[in-house]
Motif scaffolding. Structure first.
Motif: not given
Length: 162
Positions: A39-45, A104-120, A157-162
């Protein structure tokens, strides 16, 4: 400087990133790594690396752009993916490096709630993967294989786009 790598081949980058993928148990980890690869995408060699102090300069410049343009979180319109895309774009356009990817992946808050998230993520000249939360202007810490922000959110981390 000894130990510094200026360029990383895509095969090495995939290997480095897949080590960042964790599951809740060994079987989950195994399947998560397989899904990561497909599911990850790498655009360069080849990928330029960034020194850790250069990453700090990129973050500082990015912070100035965000603040001077009064960009703020707005659900659905300027949220986590937009911050991550903007950070990657600034690194590419102003620092001439493709060392920054979108995580791209999951972020889990201190109270246990979680959701999909994007970061670098960034590949360093020491062949390390560092995680960056562009909404906080922060390089995340990693302890016991858990990536955590200063506000104690945990990143998976679940996936990356690079």
């Amino acid at each position: 400087m000894s130990g510094e790598i200026l360029n990383v081949h895509v095969s090495d980058l995939i290997s480095l990133c897949s080590k960042e993928v964790k599951g809740s148990n060994p079987i989950d980890t195994f399947f998560s790594k397989i899904l990561f690869t497909y599911r990850s995408l790498f655009f360069d060699e080849w990928y330029k690396t960034v020194k850790e102090h250069e990453l700090k300069s990129i973050i500082d410049f990015y912070k100035d752009v965000i603040e001077s343009n009064k960009l703020r979180y707005e659900k659905d319109y300027f949220d986590c993916d937009d911050f991550a895309l903007t950070f990657k774009s600034i690194a590419s356009s102003h620092f001439n490096t493709n060392a920054i990817g979108i995580a791209l992946g999951l972020v889990v808050l201190p109270d246990g709630q979680y959701g999909m998230h994007a970061w670098n993520v960034a590949v360093t000249s020491g062949k390390k993967i560092l995680h960056v939360e562009p909404q906080l202007f922060e390089v995340l810490t990693k302890k016991d294989d858990v990536v955590t922000s200063g506000d104690r959110f945990k990143y998976y981390l679940k996936h990356v786009i690079w």
